[in-house]
Design an enzyme around this catalytic site. Structure first.
Site, short mmCIF file in Angstrom:
data_model
loop_
_atom_site.label_atom_id
_atom_site.label_comp_id
_atom_site.label_asym_id
_atom_site.label_seq_id
_atom_site.Cartn_x
_atom_site.Cartn_y
_atom_site.Cartn_z
CB ALA A 118 -0.88 0.00 1.24
N GLY A 119 0.27 2.34 -0.50
CA GLY A 119 0.92 3.65 -0.43
C GLY A 119 1.48 4.11 -1.74
CG ASP A 172 -2.71 3.72 -7.64
OD1 ASP A 172 -3.07 4.90 -7.48
OD2 ASP A 172 -3.22 2.97 -8.50
CG ASN A 220 5.56 7.42 4.31
OD1 ASN A 220 4.46 7.86 4.62
ND2 ASN A 220 5.91 6.14 4.51
CG PHE A 240 -4.14 7.56 5.90
CD1 PHE A 240 -3.67 6.44 5.24
CD2 PHE A 240 -4.43 7.45 7.26
CE1 PHE A 240 -3.48 5.23 5.91
CE2 PHE A 240 -4.25 6.25 7.94
CZ PHE A 240 -3.77 5.14 7.26
CG ASN A 243 -2.51 1.23 7.81
OD1 ASN A 243 -1.84 0.96 8.81
ND2 ASN A 243 -2.17 2.21 6.99
CB SER A 275 -0.44 4.97 9.17
OG SER A 275 0.17 6.22 8.90
CG ASN A 286 3.23 9.08 8.74
OD1 ASN A 286 4.16 9.43 9.48
ND2 ASN A 286 3.39 8.25 7.73
CB THR A 287 -3.23 8.97 11.21
OG1 THR A 287 -3.16 9.13 9.79
CG2 THR A 287 -4.59 9.41 11.70
CE LYS A 327 1.51 -2.38 5.79
NZ LYS A 327 1.50 -1.61 4.53
CG ASN A 343 2.72 0.34 7.97
OD1 ASN A 343 3.55 0.89 7.24
ND2 ASN A 343 1.45 0.64 7.94
CB THR A 344 6.96 2.48 8.24
OG1 THR A 344 5.79 3.08 8.80
CG2 THR A 344 6.84 2.44 6.73
N GLY A 367 11.43 -4.23 3.48
CA GLY A 367 12.84 -4.38 3.14
C GLY A 367 13.18 -5.58 2.29
CE1 TYR A 419 6.67 3.36 -2.71
CE2 TYR A 419 4.78 3.28 -1.26
CZ TYR A 419 5.57 3.96 -2.16
OH TYR A 419 5.25 5.25 -2.51
CB THR A 420 11.37 0.86 0.21
OG1 THR A 420 10.37 1.40 1.06
CG2 THR A 420 12.60 1.75 0.25
C1 LIG Z 1 5.52 6.67 0.64
C2 LIG Z 1 4.90 5.52 1.37
C3 LIG Z 1 3.54 5.53 1.65
C4 LIG Z 1 2.96 4.47 2.33
N1 LIG Z 1 1.61 4.48 2.56
C5 LIG Z 1 1.03 3.44 3.18
C6 LIG Z 1 -0.37 3.40 3.40
O1 LIG Z 1 -1.11 4.28 3.00
N2 LIG Z 1 -0.88 2.33 4.08
C7 LIG Z 1 -0.09 1.31 4.53
O2 LIG Z 1 -0.58 0.36 5.15
N3 LIG Z 1 1.23 1.31 4.32
C8 LIG Z 1 1.81 2.33 3.65
N4 LIG Z 1 3.16 2.32 3.43
C9 LIG Z 1 3.96 1.17 3.93
C10 LIG Z 1 4.19 0.13 2.84
O3 LIG Z 1 2.96 -0.38 2.38
C11 LIG Z 1 5.06 -1.03 3.31
O4 LIG Z 1 4.33 -1.84 4.22
C12 LIG Z 1 6.33 -0.57 4.00
O5 LIG Z 1 6.91 0.48 3.28
C13 LIG Z 1 7.35 -1.70 4.13
O6 LIG Z 1 7.69 -2.26 2.89
P1 LIG Z 1 8.96 -1.79 2.04
O7 LIG Z 1 10.14 -1.82 2.94
O8 LIG Z 1 9.04 -2.77 0.91
O9 LIG Z 1 8.66 -0.42 1.56
C14 LIG Z 1 3.76 3.37 2.75
C15 LIG Z 1 5.13 3.38 2.47
C16 LIG Z 1 5.71 4.41 1.79
C17 LIG Z 1 7.18 4.37 1.50
#
Ligand SMILES: Cc1cc2nc3c(=O)[nH]c(=O)nc-3n(C[C@H](O)[C@H](O)[C@H](O)COP(=O)(O)O)c2cc1C
Length: 360
Positions: A66-67, A69, A115, A119, A176, A179, A181-182, A217, A245-246, A295, A316-317
């Protein structure tokens, strides 16, 4: 090709570069006759990677997290990048702009991003009409969030509103609560708040006959003890758990941007999340679906997550840092490993390290 574009793309401010990527994918969606060429470049097919999980068929285990699109703008183009599934969103009931920019930062020395988007999305109704523009050949899920302005006690209803809106149009949902960030969203990790959320979701599912899996998540920052405490309610309420998540942690980072607030994603997450996955698999005796994220940069990372208990993966990253070709590279590497070790199917390696008692 990404190697050629990357130096230019990385000179641009990250969110702008992301916007240009979305624009490029929107352009692709206008020329569907190009999809076979894109498939040829990015998609790796091998039946050894296919699984059916909870009645959903996955061509391969590597999904988009997620994140990327956030408003369901380019799901059809993403389907052709070779993912086994895509998760769109986070979607909230009402549109919201998210946090002030800049809010996305590269930490290239650490293969990571920070990030604090908050949302940002166009809201569930417009996102749904975007999603309905196409028919999909791979599983498509929605990541569900809450609006910043929603009163604290009403937040669980935001989840329900989004679930209700998309319930006939998606293959799966991810709730989720993780996050960073909320403000206070992660309070849903507290046992009492979590139990209220679970009750509300169970009532909703029963009344509305939601027929698609709902995953949860969690944050990478949870301890094994707190995961253990939530697992009974998780397994009773959800169809799977996404780990994770992060993180808010900043240990061992080299990049200057480590001072930025928000969620850290990418390589530094890997070991933390692997431990959570291993533990959840152990605690549930391998009977509960785990989706691994955080990761994953290589087939070796993907295989390790699966051997520790994840049936499906999300990235994602690594795609931002290495380019879209990474999906094919990971899938090809997993298939080669399975063939070299005489496994019949990717599902054969799930949880092997836990069963063999190899600590992650
Ligand atoms: C820019 C950005 C926006 C993200 N937005 C969301 C989000 O809206 N909802 C969510 O559950 N995770 C979000 N994530 C987390 C990713 O979905 C993913 O779980 C997390 O980055 C760990 O995977 P990665 O290390 O492959 O990036 C976001 C991550 C990034 C970098």
């Amino acid at each position: 090709m990404y190697k050629l574009i990357k130096p230019l793309l990385f000179k641009i401010e990250p969110e702008k570069a992301h916007g240009l990527t979305i624009d490029a994918l929107k352009t692709l969606q206008k020329f569907p006759m190009l999809y076979p060429v894109v498939d040829q470049l990015f998609t790796y097919r091998n039946p050894i990677l296919a699984q059916t999980i909870q009645e959903v068929h996955y061509d391969n285990p590597v999904g988009l997290a997620a994140g990327f699109d956030k408003s369901c703008e380019v799901p059809k183009a993403l389907e052709h990048i070779g993912f086994g599934a895509i998760e769109l969103g986070g979607i909230t009931p009402k549109p919201q702009p998210g946090n002030p920019q800049p809010r996305m930062f590269r930490l290239l020395e650490d293969d990571a991003l920070i990030n604090r988007m908050g949302f940002n999305n166009i809201g569930m109704n417009k996102a749904l009409s975007n999603l309905r523009r196409h028919a999909y050949n791979i599983p498509v899920g929605i990541n569900v969030g809450v609006n910043k302005a929603t009163a604290y006690a009403e937040r669980y209803q935001d989840y329900i509103k989004v679930l209700d809106t998309f319930k006939n149009d998606v293959t799966f949902f991810t709730v989720n609560i993780s996050s960073p960030n909320t403000e206070n969203l992660q309070n849903f990790h507290d046992k009492d708040e979590f139990s209220m959320l679970c009750q509300a979701l169970t009532t909703f599912k029963d009344e509305q006959e939601v027929n698609v899996p709902i995953y949860l998540k969690l944050t990478s920052d949870m301890t094994l003890d707190s995961l253990k405490a939530l697992l009974p309610a998780i397994t009773a309420t959800f169809d799977g758990v996404m780990l994770a998540n992060t993180t808010r942690q900043r240990d061992g980072l080299s990049s200057d941007n480590k001072i930025e607030e928000g969620g850290l994603s990418g390589r530094p997450l890997f070991e933390r999340n692997l431990k959570l996955i291993n533990y959840a698999y152990q605690q549930t005796n391998g009977k509960f679906l785990i989706i691994g994220t955080g990761g994953i940069f290589s087939a070796e990372d993907a295989i390790a997550m699966m051997r520790n208990g994840a049936s499906l993966l999300q990235i994602y990253t690594s795609m931002v840092i290495e380019g879209p070709g990474i999906v094919k590279k990971i899938n090809k590497g997993i298939a080669r490993y399975l063939q070299d070790h005489h496994y019949d199917n990717v599902s054969d390696i799930i949880g092997l390290d836990v069963k063999n008692n190899i600590s992650s």
